[in-house]
Design a protein around this motif. Structure first.
Motif, PDB file in Angstrom:
ATOM      1  N   GLU A  33     -19.423  29.395  63.946  1.00 42.10           N
ATOM      2  CA  GLU A  33     -19.092  30.123  62.720  1.00 42.10           C
ATOM      3  C   GLU A  33     -17.695  29.768  62.211  1.00 42.10           C
ATOM      4  OE1 GLU A  33     -21.004  32.002  60.922  1.00 42.10           O
ATOM      5  OE2 GLU A  33     -22.716  32.035  62.265  1.00 42.10           O
ATOM      6  N   CYS A  34     -17.019  28.846  62.875  1.00 38.01           N
ATOM      7  CA  CYS A  34     -15.667  28.389  62.499  1.00 38.01           C
ATOM      8  C   CYS A  34     -14.630  29.502  62.601  1.00 38.01           C
ATOM      9  CB  CYS A  34     -15.647  27.788  61.105  1.00 38.01           C
ATOM     10  SG  CYS A  34     -16.537  26.270  60.984  1.00 38.01           S
ATOM     11  N   LEU A  35     -14.841  30.453  63.489  1.00 38.46           N
ATOM     12  CA  LEU A  35     -13.854  31.503  63.671  1.00 38.46           C
ATOM     13  C   LEU A  35     -12.747  31.048  64.608  1.00 38.46           C
ATOM     14  CD1 LEU A  35     -16.274  34.542  63.950  1.00 38.46           C
ATOM     15  CD2 LEU A  35     -15.025  33.717  61.939  1.00 38.46           C
ATOM     16  N   VAL A  36     -13.060  30.128  65.472  1.00 41.65           N
ATOM     17  CA  VAL A  36     -12.072  29.527  66.367  1.00 41.65           C
ATOM     18  C   VAL A  36     -12.535  28.104  66.667  1.00 41.65           C
ATOM     19  CG1 VAL A  36     -13.181  30.354  68.486  1.00 41.65           C
ATOM     20  CG2 VAL A  36     -10.738  29.844  68.487  1.00 41.65           C
ATOM     21  N   ILE A  37     -11.579  27.191  66.737  1.00 40.91           N
ATOM     22  CA  ILE A  37     -11.901  25.796  67.025  1.00 40.91           C
ATOM     23  C   ILE A  37     -11.117  25.392  68.271  1.00 40.91           C
ATOM     24  CG2 ILE A  37     -11.981  23.429  66.148  1.00 40.91           C
ATOM     25  CD1 ILE A  37     -13.576  25.368  64.424  1.00 40.91           C
ATOM     26  N   PRO A  38     -11.735  25.419  69.440  1.00 42.86           N
ATOM     27  CA  PRO A  38     -11.000  25.051  70.648  1.00 42.86           C
ATOM     28  C   PRO A  38     -10.733  23.554  70.698  1.00 42.86           C
ATOM     29  CG  PRO A  38     -13.313  25.411  71.155  1.00 42.86           C
ATOM     30  CD  PRO A  38     -13.120  25.782  69.712  1.00 42.86           C
ATOM     31  N   ALA A  39      -9.753  23.186  71.484  1.00 47.02           N
ATOM     32  CA  ALA A  39      -9.490  21.767  71.714  1.00 47.02           C
ATOM     33  C   ALA A  39     -10.593  21.222  72.615  1.00 47.02           C
ATOM     34  CB  ALA A  39      -8.124  21.602  72.367  1.00 47.02           C
ATOM     35  N   ARG A  40     -10.697  19.938  72.686  1.00 43.03           N
ATOM     36  CA  ARG A  40     -11.702  19.291  73.540  1.00 43.03           C
ATOM     37  C   ARG A  40     -11.009  18.306  74.468  1.00 43.03           C
ATOM     38  NH1 ARG A  40     -17.317  20.620  73.106  1.00 43.03           N
ATOM     39  NH2 ARG A  40     -17.492  21.830  71.211  1.00 43.03           N
ATOM     40  N   THR A  41     -11.510  18.229  75.689  1.00 42.36           N
ATOM     41  CA  THR A  41     -11.005  17.221  76.623  1.00 42.36           C
ATOM     42  C   THR A  41     -11.702  15.900  76.335  1.00 42.36           C
ATOM     43  OG1 THR A  41     -12.724  17.628  78.259  1.00 42.36           O
ATOM     44  CG2 THR A  41     -10.725  19.001  78.397  1.00 42.36           C
ATOM     45  N   GLU A  42     -11.317  14.866  77.038  1.00 39.95           N
ATOM     46  CA  GLU A  42     -11.983  13.565  76.878  1.00 39.95           C
ATOM     47  C   GLU A  42     -13.449  13.647  77.280  1.00 39.95           C
ATOM     48  OE1 GLU A  42      -9.906  10.392  78.799  1.00 39.95           O
ATOM     49  OE2 GLU A  42      -8.048  10.852  77.755  1.00 39.95           O
ATOM     50  N   THR A  43     -13.775  14.574  78.174  1.00 36.41           N
ATOM     51  CA  THR A  43     -15.167  14.751  78.586  1.00 36.41           C
ATOM     52  C   THR A  43     -15.878  15.823  77.761  1.00 36.41           C
ATOM     53  OG1 THR A  43     -14.453  16.278  80.313  1.00 36.41           O
ATOM     54  CG2 THR A  43     -14.765  13.956  80.939  1.00 36.41           C
ATOM     55  N   ASN A  44     -15.279  16.213  76.643  1.00 36.13           N
ATOM     56  CA  ASN A  44     -15.862  17.137  75.656  1.00 36.13           C
ATOM     57  C   ASN A  44     -15.915  18.592  76.104  1.00 36.13           C
ATOM     58  OD1 ASN A  44     -16.745  17.400  73.021  1.00 36.13           O
ATOM     59  ND2 ASN A  44     -18.898  17.353  73.611  1.00 36.13           N
ATOM     60  N   ASN A  45     -15.155  18.967  77.103  1.00 38.52           N
ATOM     61  CA  ASN A  45     -15.087  20.373  77.500  1.00 38.52           C
ATOM     62  C   ASN A  45     -14.117  21.114  76.588  1.00 38.52           C
ATOM     63  OD1 ASN A  45     -16.835  20.195  79.751  1.00 38.52           O
ATOM     64  ND2 ASN A  45     -15.194  19.223  80.904  1.00 38.52           N
ATOM     65  N   ARG A  46     -14.453  22.367  76.295  1.00 35.23           N
ATOM     66  CA  ARG A  46     -13.601  23.189  75.431  1.00 35.23           C
ATOM     67  C   ARG A  46     -12.399  23.705  76.215  1.00 35.23           C
ATOM     68  NH1 ARG A  46     -18.845  24.097  74.388  1.00 35.23           N
ATOM     69  NH2 ARG A  46     -19.520  24.250  72.229  1.00 35.23           N
ATOM     70  N   LEU A  47     -11.248  23.713  75.556  1.00 31.61           N
ATOM     71  CA  LEU A  47     -10.050  24.319  76.123  1.00 31.61           C
ATOM     72  C   LEU A  47      -9.415  25.216  75.068  1.00 31.61           C
ATOM     73  CD1 LEU A  47      -8.308  21.407  78.073  1.00 31.61           C
ATOM     74  CD2 LEU A  47      -9.560  23.350  79.021  1.00 31.61           C
ATOM     75  N   TYR A  48      -9.032  26.426  75.492  1.00 33.95           N
ATOM     76  CA  TYR A  48      -8.456  27.414  74.580  1.00 33.95           C
ATOM     77  C   TYR A  48      -6.994  27.650  74.930  1.00 33.95           C
ATOM     78  CZ  TYR A  48     -13.322  28.430  73.522  1.00 33.95           C
ATOM     79  OH  TYR A  48     -14.640  28.333  73.133  1.00 33.95           O
ATOM     80  N   SER A  49      -6.231  27.998  73.924  1.00 32.90           N
ATOM     81  CA  SER A  49      -4.810  28.279  74.106  1.00 32.90           C
ATOM     82  C   SER A  49      -4.574  29.794  74.144  1.00 32.90           C
ATOM     83  CB  SER A  49      -4.006  27.681  72.942  1.00 32.90           C
ATOM     84  OG  SER A  49      -4.305  28.368  71.743  1.00 32.90           O
ATOM     85  N   GLU A  50      -3.341  30.158  74.408  1.00 33.08           N
ATOM     86  CA  GLU A  50      -2.964  31.570  74.389  1.00 33.08           C
ATOM     87  C   GLU A  50      -3.146  32.150  72.985  1.00 33.08           C
ATOM     88  OE1 GLU A  50       0.824  32.241  76.221  1.00 33.08           O
ATOM     89  OE2 GLU A  50       1.130  34.083  75.090  1.00 33.08           O
ATOM     90  N   ASN A  51      -2.799  31.382  71.960  1.00 31.52           N
ATOM     91  CA  ASN A  51      -2.995  31.866  70.589  1.00 31.52           C
ATOM     92  C   ASN A  51      -4.479  32.027  70.265  1.00 31.52           C
ATOM     93  OD1 ASN A  51      -0.326  32.218  69.922  1.00 31.52           O
ATOM     94  ND2 ASN A  51      -0.075  30.137  69.155  1.00 31.52           N
ATOM     95  N   ASP A  52      -5.321  31.139  70.830  1.00 29.02           N
ATOM     96  CA  ASP A  52      -6.770  31.311  70.667  1.00 29.02           C
ATOM     97  C   ASP A  52      -7.203  32.645  71.271  1.00 29.02           C
ATOM     98  OD1 ASP A  52      -7.189  28.837  69.403  1.00 29.02           O
ATOM     99  OD2 ASP A  52      -7.559  27.807  71.315  1.00 29.02           O
ATOM    100  N   PHE A  53      -6.606  32.992  72.417  1.00 28.24           N
ATOM    101  CA  PHE A  53      -6.938  34.268  73.063  1.00 28.24           C
ATOM    102  C   PHE A  53      -6.683  35.435  72.106  1.00 28.24           C
ATOM    103  CE2 PHE A  53      -5.094  37.992  75.188  1.00 28.24           C
ATOM    104  CZ  PHE A  53      -6.227  38.459  75.844  1.00 28.24           C
ATOM    105  N   TYR A  54      -5.506  35.468  71.490  1.00 21.06           N
ATOM    106  CA  TYR A  54      -5.190  36.582  70.586  1.00 21.06           C
ATOM    107  C   TYR A  54      -6.139  36.604  69.384  1.00 21.06           C
ATOM    108  CZ  TYR A  54      -1.074  37.234  73.439  1.00 21.06           C
ATOM    109  OH  TYR A  54      -0.253  37.457  74.508  1.00 21.06           O
ATOM    110  N   ARG A  55      -6.479  35.425  68.880  1.00 26.48           N
ATOM    111  CA  ARG A  55      -7.420  35.349  67.762  1.00 26.48           C
ATOM    112  C   ARG A  55      -8.793  35.863  68.198  1.00 26.48           C
ATOM    113  NH1 ARG A  55      -9.023  31.567  63.105  1.00 26.48           N
ATOM    114  NH2 ARG A  55      -6.793  31.409  62.813  1.00 26.48           N
ATOM    115  N   LEU A  56      -9.235  35.465  69.381  1.00 27.18           N
ATOM    116  CA  LEU A  56     -10.550  35.877  69.875  1.00 27.18           C
ATOM    117  C   LEU A  56     -10.614  37.386  70.123  1.00 27.18           C
ATOM    118  CD1 LEU A  56     -11.215  32.839  72.202  1.00 27.18           C
ATOM    119  CD2 LEU A  56     -12.571  33.481  70.188  1.00 27.18           C
TER     120      LEU A  56
END
Length: 111
Positions: A33-56
């Motif tokens: 839904e484009c509410l949050v866009i996590p970063a991706r590793t080279e192996t395509n795993n999602r990674l979230y930041s502290e700011n993503d936490f507050y947004r979530l």
């Protein structure tokens, strides 16, 4: 002294789901839904930041109030429509799959 900055993606989807108190599937839905866009590793795993936490956490609370994704996007000031993000994500995923498949064929042959 903080170990990492607030925008540095360090939390996996499972860890972030536990921290926010929702399922991993819910995080994937909010991403679609484009509410949050996590970063991706080279192996395509999602990674979230502290700011993503507050947004979530905010997204979780707005959802509990009955606000739908479009309303949440408006409240959070997210302008990108979901379709555009989904198309871009799908294209990138397919490119990654093709690259992965070519690498396997080069490494193991065409069997």
């Amino acid at each position: 002294m903080p170990i990492h900055g607030p925008d540095e993606p360090v939390y996996t989807i499972g860890v972030m789901a536990r921290l926010v108190g929702v399922s991993s599937q819910m995080l994937r839905i909010w991403e679609r839904e484009c509410l949050v866009i996590p970063a991706r590793t080279e192996t395509n795993n999602r990674l979230y930041s502290e700011n993503d936490f507050y947004r979530l956490v905010r997204i979780r609370e707005l959802t509990k109030q009955g606000i739908n994704a479009a309303g949440i996007r408006a409240i959070l000031g997210i302008a990108e429509p979901p379709a555009k993000h989904y198309i871009e994500r799908t294209t990138k995923d397919k490119e990654r799959e093709l690259t992965y498949g070519q690498g396997r064929r080069n490494r193991f042959g065409n069997d």
